[in-house]
Every structure is written in C-alpha cells, then in structure tokens.
Design a protein around this motif. Structure first.
Motif, PDB file in Angstrom:
ATOM      1  N   ALA A  78       0.832  -1.207   0.000  1.00  0.00           N
ATOM      2  CA  ALA A  78       0.000   0.000   0.000  1.00  0.00           C
ATOM      3  C   ALA A  78       0.861   1.250   0.000  1.00  0.00           C
ATOM      4  O   ALA A  78       0.587   2.217  -0.735  1.00  0.00           O
ATOM      5  CB  ALA A  78      -0.925  -0.019   1.223  1.00  0.00           C
ATOM      6  N   THR A 129      -4.008   7.062   3.820  1.00  0.00           N
ATOM      7  CA  THR A 129      -4.980   6.199   3.120  1.00  0.00           C
ATOM      8  C   THR A 129      -4.429   4.786   2.985  1.00  0.00           C
ATOM      9  O   THR A 129      -5.156   3.790   3.177  1.00  0.00           O
ATOM     10  CB  THR A 129      -5.288   6.785   1.737  1.00  0.00           C
ATOM     11  OG1 THR A 129      -5.805   8.113   1.887  1.00  0.00           O
ATOM     12  CG2 THR A 129      -6.310   5.918   1.009  1.00  0.00           C
ATOM     13  N   ALA A 130      -3.121   4.693   2.688  1.00  0.00           N
ATOM     14  CA  ALA A 130      -2.516   3.370   2.537  1.00  0.00           C
ATOM     15  C   ALA A 130      -2.525   2.603   3.860  1.00  0.00           C
ATOM     16  O   ALA A 130      -2.840   1.403   3.903  1.00  0.00           O
ATOM     17  CB  ALA A 130      -1.082   3.507   2.021  1.00  0.00           C
ATOM     18  N   ILE A 147      -4.541   3.104   6.492  1.00  0.00           N
ATOM     19  CA  ILE A 147      -5.928   2.760   6.843  1.00  0.00           C
ATOM     20  C   ILE A 147      -6.412   1.594   5.996  1.00  0.00           C
ATOM     21  O   ILE A 147      -7.005   0.623   6.497  1.00  0.00           O
ATOM     22  CB  ILE A 147      -6.840   3.983   6.673  1.00  0.00           C
ATOM     23  CG1 ILE A 147      -6.466   5.047   7.703  1.00  0.00           C
ATOM     24  CG2 ILE A 147      -8.308   3.583   6.821  1.00  0.00           C
ATOM     25  CD1 ILE A 147      -7.184   6.361   7.502  1.00  0.00           C
ATOM     26  N   LEU A 148      -6.142   1.691   4.689  1.00  0.00           N
ATOM     27  CA  LEU A 148      -6.564   0.613   3.803  1.00  0.00           C
ATOM     28  C   LEU A 148      -5.871  -0.693   4.167  1.00  0.00           C
ATOM     29  O   LEU A 148      -6.494  -1.773   4.191  1.00  0.00           O
ATOM     30  CB  LEU A 148      -6.253   0.990   2.351  1.00  0.00           C
ATOM     31  CG  LEU A 148      -6.634  -0.061   1.287  1.00  0.00           C
ATOM     32  CD1 LEU A 148      -8.132  -0.340   1.317  1.00  0.00           C
ATOM     33  CD2 LEU A 148      -6.195   0.399  -0.106  1.00  0.00           C
ATOM     34  N   GLY A 149      -4.556  -0.597   4.511  1.00  0.00           N
ATOM     35  CA  GLY A 149      -3.825  -1.802   4.899  1.00  0.00           C
ATOM     36  C   GLY A 149      -4.393  -2.432   6.161  1.00  0.00           C
ATOM     37  O   GLY A 149      -4.562  -3.653   6.246  1.00  0.00           O
ATOM     38  N   VAL A 179      -7.416  -2.068   7.348  1.00  0.00           N
ATOM     39  CA  VAL A 179      -8.746  -2.625   7.047  1.00  0.00           C
ATOM     40  C   VAL A 179      -8.606  -3.972   6.351  1.00  0.00           C
ATOM     41  O   VAL A 179      -9.281  -4.958   6.703  1.00  0.00           O
ATOM     42  CB  VAL A 179      -9.556  -1.636   6.191  1.00  0.00           C
ATOM     43  CG1 VAL A 179     -10.831  -2.301   5.668  1.00  0.00           C
ATOM     44  CG2 VAL A 179      -9.903  -0.397   6.998  1.00  0.00           C
ATOM     45  N   LEU A 180      -7.695  -4.022   5.368  1.00  0.00           N
ATOM     46  CA  LEU A 180      -7.501  -5.292   4.664  1.00  0.00           C
ATOM     47  C   LEU A 180      -6.955  -6.369   5.613  1.00  0.00           C
ATOM     48  O   LEU A 180      -7.357  -7.536   5.539  1.00  0.00           O
ATOM     49  CB  LEU A 180      -6.532  -5.080   3.494  1.00  0.00           C
ATOM     50  CG  LEU A 180      -7.075  -4.260   2.317  1.00  0.00           C
ATOM     51  CD1 LEU A 180      -5.980  -4.050   1.282  1.00  0.00           C
ATOM     52  CD2 LEU A 180      -8.287  -4.952   1.683  1.00  0.00           C
TER      53      LEU A 180
END
Length: 686
Positions: free
Chosen positions: A23, A169-170, A172-174, A176-177
């Motif tokens: 990410a 964002t990376a 948070i996205l990481g 979450v994933l």
C-alpha cells in the motif's frame, strides 16, 4: 512458549507487513506521479502568469520608452512589484540602457535547494517593445525576472498534503484489509492450530479438529474435514497396531491357558513387591501351589478336562485372593504361585494357605464328570528366608517338593522352626475354638484385700483353660491367640456371664463382693459391647456396682474417642472401671483425665522387686502418689511377702491382691478362704 507464539502469529505479521508495504509503495508511486504532474502544472502556470503580466503592461512600457518618459516607466515597473514573485523588472532602450529598473532580494527558503533543482532559481522573461502602427520598429525591451520560491511553496504544500493523505490512506486501507484478512483467514487458522494442539498423538481420533464457525462449506471447512478424516484413519490404524501389540504382549506376559501372569512377568513383579516390602518394613510371602497327582486327572479324564481344571483353579485363586495385596501367576504345568504383601507375621501367611487349600479341595464338575483334587503348598518368607526374587521363589518351590514327599493337602514353611511354631499356633486356635463347647474353660477368683480394714472386698475373675493334652495352658499364651482370631468376643461374653452368675450366688449367700472382669481391646471395639454388658447384669439381677471392668491402656489407644464414650456410658450405669497393668503401656495423664477411671492397678512386675529394686520401688511410689493426687484407688497386684504388704500399706496403697493373701481359687475354695481370712483377722484383733 516462544516457539508456539512465533508459529501462531508469524503469518499474520507477515501479511500485515506485506499489505502495508504494498500500500505504501503504491501510494508513493502514485503520489510521486501526481506531484511531478503538479510541478509541471505549477511551472506552466508560472510562465502563463508572467506572460499575462507582460501583456498587461506592454503598451504602457512601449509608450514610456517611445516617449522616453522615465516617470511612466517607473510607474510600470513599480506596479509589477505588487506581485510577490517578481524579483527584477526593467525597461531598456535598444542599446540596453535602462529607462527604469527595480530589483528586490531573492526569497529565503530552506527548501530552495530542492525547488531550485525543480523550477530553477529564477525565470527570465523579455519582450520587444513595438508600437502597434505596423512599422515593426523596436523601441526597447521589457525584462521581468520571477523568483520561483513562492510558486514552489504552493507546490510543496500540495505535495506534502498529497503524500500525507496517500500514506494515511494506505495505512488505513492496509489495516482494514489486514482486519478483514484476520477475521476471514488468520483467526480461523489460529483456532484450527489450537484444535490441532489438543489432538492426542497417541489417540488422534479421540478429539478431532473443530471447524471454525462460518467456514463449514468453504476451503477451510474442506481442509478441516479432510484432516479429520486423516486423523480418524490414523487413529484406527494406531488402534489396530496397539491391539496387535497388546496381543503380542499378552502372549509374552500372560499364560495362554489360564490368563494368569507368566513366570517371567511374575519375576518382574516379585522384584517390585520385594522393594515395596523393604521400604514399608513389612513381610512378604511366596506360596507355591502344586496340584497333587495332576497326572491322574489327565489320564482319567483327558487333557481337555485337565486344561479346564487348571482354568478353574486359576479362577478360584483370583476370586478368593482379590486385591492389591496378592499377585497370582502360573509357573507352568500344575504349579501356581501366590505372593502376599503387607504381612505382620507368618500366621497371616498360614491363614492364606488354609484358604488356598480349601479352594483346591472343592470338587469341580467338568462336562458331566466330577473331579476331586488336593494341593500341597510351600511357603517362603521375605526377608527371613531370602532377599532376592529368584532365591525366594526357589525356596518356596523346594519347600513345596519336600512337603509333597511327606503327604498331601497341607502346607509347609521353608524354615522348620517357623513351620512348627505356626502349626502349633494353628492347632491351638483349632483347640481353643472347641474349648467352650467341651467345657474346658473355667474361672478362678483371686481375692482383693482392703489394706486398711484387712477385709476381702472383691475378687478378680481369671480365665483358665484345662487342655486334655497340654494340661493347664497359661492365659498369657492363649489369650493373645483368641484376640488375634476374634474368638475373644465369645469367650469374653462367657467370662462375663460366669462372673455375674457367681456374684449373684455369693450375694445370695450373704457375700456381696465386687467382681473384677478383664475387658479385651477387641471386645471394647464391638459396637454392641455396652448393651451386652448391661444386658448381662440385668439377666443375673445384680447391681452394676458389683461389677468392675479392667481395661489395659492399649485397649483404647486405637480409637480413643469411641472407647471413652463407651466407658462413660458403662460408668454412668454404675460400673466401676480400673486401668490394669498401669505403667507398662502408654501411661499418660491425658488418658486418665478423659477416662472415667476409679482404680489404678500397679502391674505385678513392679511389685515383685519392691524394696529390692530401687527403680521398681520408685515407680510404685510414683503410681501411688499419682492415684492419691487424682483421687483414684490404687490396687497392687502380685503381693507375695509381708514386707511388701506392710510397705504398701504405709505408702497409702488402698487395695492389694497376690499370693501373700491367696492364689486364684475355685468358687467353693474362695468362700472358705474368705471365711477363714476374716476369722483370722478377728482373732488377731482380739
């Protein structure tokens, strides 16, 4: 623990690292592209802004240079410096002479090394100043130098925001994933790993892997199902393997015909039993059993009947000698062996041998045939006969062979003296069990004298056994035998009955004496002893005060609270109590305090050497003083001389009995003694 932690969590952390790395790298790449494009756009905007500015002031600058109007030129130049980015502005003649010029310092910035590399230090723009009449004649030049820092700062702010937002964002996205991956895969895998750890490798099918909830039909559920199928197959395979091993082990360790231990297995256990007996300081017996003339059973009834006979004998031994104290094995052929642990003496081994012989002597019904048999036993004891397992078994086997030469259906000990002693004891037990029914027992009475009044105040009932062969058997010899086999309960009740009957007869003759009867420890442990004693008094209609029970200190040592409760009940009924043989057992003021005792009897071994042995004299004096301090009557047993009688009287001893006064007498002789004793006292007083 550390290894388990790494194994369980390494995959999750690797996944998190990879997700964050991918990410971040992706975000950085996209951010870099966006920042580069933005830099180009800022650069282009800077050029456009400069061109627009020049276009706005071009006509005024042309007019100023055409008319050589310095004031107008200054106004044009000064107006440009309203823009922050303008560093230098000047209106030049064609010969490069400035008509108007103004300059300000370059802006300071810590980021200038970066921005200068991207946008340059400054931007230089020049345009020719021409009039619009179409002549094309150049009157001068207009130069503008732009500082790139203001535009670069704007670009830096947007670039920083871009990078920050992309990284956030990376991340948070990481996360979450990762959370989604943890919920859907990592956590179920950890639960599966936990279930796998609970699987017993020795019995893998006892506790199968639990399928995580919600994953019954996906790949994890299929994997768990396939694994459980494999575990079940492995468990079944191990079970069959263990069963095969058990069969092989049983064939090696157990006799195939009887199911008892084989000789080799028995020797291993015998070694362990000897070690256990050594630690507990207890005896151990090895009894070898040989069936008498077993060959005739095979010859007359067939080998099948012989095998069934051996199986029946094995079953009887197992059923009659159950418990951890016994180890039973078949040595081979018609020979069996029994080990008994925890023995106190050889008499217990003799009791077991008699039980074994009784089991062998029972007839066996086999396929319509009745088989009768007997056995001969050889017994060896640890540690007296041998210390090693093989020597101990060998001694028992040799004894059994010697015993068979002397006859059948009996047992013999390895040591001849012990064998004879036990045989005498068993014979004595057998004769004692018949003594009551054959009227071989009788009571004699020894007078108890009040040393102050010189009168007979009571008598101690003493048991005698007139054996038809042995003659008069000493009570010290047969009473312990009766206590050991429990027959003392029946004998003791008979003694109580006879003593109470005699007390009633004497009372009817005007001789109201108190009768002292010994109460055995075995009798005192009987739950009905209180009712038996009170019932006997009631049957013979004599007051409870006419009966005195003598107990030894060891009688109430095993269960003090129970013994005290029973004696208190008897004492409340009016029966007096005496501690017999005081000073020879566990003399304790605690016991005297708890016991409802009225009399202390000094053992005759202290009276025998009274005035001769200083220690015995001191013990006697101590007991007399103790009785006086506790308000107890002291009775001296075994008084044999006038000196002893005189000393005891002077020391304050209240009662005495012994050969100095009279030996134990039959009832009629006792009555004569009492009459003569009292008459003698009267004569001496006159």
């Amino acid at each position: 623990m550390r290894k388990s932690f790494e194994v369980e969590n390494r995959l999750g952390y690797r996944i998190l690292r990879w997700i964050l790395a991918v990410a971040l790298i992706s975000g950085v790449i996209f951010s870099a592209i966006q920042v580069v494009l933005d830099a180009r756009r800022v650069s282009a905007d800077l050029d456009n802004e400069a061109m627009q500015t020049i276009a706005m002031v071009k006509d005024a600058a042309t007019q100023a240079v055409f008319s050589i109007d310095a004031d107008l030129a200054d106004q044009v130049v000064d107006g440009l410096f309203a823009r922050e980015a303008v560093h230098l502005a000047q209106i030049l003649h064609t010969n490069e002479e400035p008509l108007s010029s103004r300059k300000r310092p370059m802006a300071e910035s810590i980021f200038r090394p970066l921005t200068d590399a991207i946008f340059g230090v400054e931007r230089h723009y020049r345009t020719e100043l021409k009039r619009s009449n179409g002549s094309g004649l150049v009157y001068g030049y207009f130069d503008v130098h732009y500082d790139t820092v203001p535009a670069a700062h704007i670009w830096l702010g947007r670039a920083t925001a871009t990078f920050t937002s992309v990284v956030a964002t990376a991340v948070i996205l990481g996360m979450v994933l990762f959370f989604v991956f943890y919920i859907l895969l990592t956590r179920p895998l950890l639960r599966i790993v936990h279930s796998v750890k609970q699987v017993d490798p020795a019995h893998p099918d006892d506790r199968l892997i639990a399928t995580p909830a919600g994953h019954e039909k996906d790949e994890l559920g299929l994997w768990v199902g396939a694994t459980n199928t494999l575990l079940t197959a492995i468990g079944e395979s191990q079970k069959r393997h263990r069963e095969a091993e058990d069969r092989v082990s049983r064939l090696a360790r157990y006799d195939q015909l009887t199911g008892l231990l084989s000789r080799d297995s028995f020797m291993e256990l015998l070694k362990a039993d000897i070690e256990e007996s050594k630690r507990s300081h207890m005896l151990l017996s090895v009894t070898v059993c040989g069936i008498d003339d077993f060959k005739s059973i095979n010859d007359q009834c067939g080998f099948r009947s012989g095998d069934l006979t051996l199986q029946t004998v094995a079953d009887r031994l197992v059923n009659s000698l159950s418990g951890s104290r016994f180890t039973i094995a078949r040595l081979g052929g018609d020979q069996f062996v029994v080990v008994e642990k925890g023995l106190k003496d050889g008499f217990q081994a003799a009791d077991t041998a008699e039980a074994i012989l009784a089991g062998f002597s029972e007839a066996i019904n086999l396929e319509g045939q009745t088989v009768s048999m007997t056995a001969t036993l050889g017994i060896a004891l640890y540690p007296s006969d041998a210390n090693q397992p093989d020597r101990l078994l060998q001694s028992a086997e040799q004894t059994m062979m010697l015993a068979k030469q002397k006859g059948r259906d009996h047992f013999q000990f390895y040591v001849a003296s012990i064998d004879q002693e036990i045989r005498d004891r068993k014979q004595l037990e057998n004769d004692l069990s018949k003594a009551l029914s054959l009227n071989q027992l009788h009571l004699v009475y020894q007078p108890q004298i009040n040393l102050e009044t010189k009168r007979v105040i009571g008598a101690e009932a003493l048991l005698r056994w007139e054996h038809p062969v042995r003659g008069l058997v000493p009570p010290d010899y047969f009473i312990p035998v009766a206590e050991n086999n429990g027959s003392i309960v029946e004998i003791g009740q008979w003694v109580l009955e006879q003593a109470c009957l005699q007390a009633k007869l004497w009372a009817d003759k005007g001789l109201p004496l108190r009768i002292a009867v010994n109460l055995s420890a075995v009798q005192l442990r009987q739950s009905t002893i209180v009712d038996d004693i009170l019932g006997t008094l009631k049957r013979h209609d004599i007051p409870a005060g006419r009966l005195e029970l003598e107990v030894t200190e060891t009688s109430f040592m095993t269960n003090l609270s129970d013994a005290v409760a029973k004696l208190h009940t008897l004492n409340r009924a009016g029966i007096s109590l005496a501690v017999d043989d005081f000073g020879t057992g566990y003399s304790s003021l605690t016991y005297l305090k708890k016991m409802p005792v009225q009399h202390l009897k000094i053992d005759k071994q202290f009276i025998r050497d009274l005035l001769v042995n200083e220690e015995d004299t001191r013990i006697t004096n101590t007991i007399i003083d103790l009785g006086r301090s506790l308000n107890l009557t002291v009775v001296a047993e075994g008084v044999e001389t006038a000196e002893q009688e005189y000393y005891l009287t002077q020391r304050g001893c209240k009662l005495a009995q012994g050969y100095f006064f009279s030996k134990p007498l039959r009832p009629a002789d006792f009555e004569t003694f009492v009459q003569g004793f009292h008459e003698k006292i009267v004569e001496n007083n006159t």
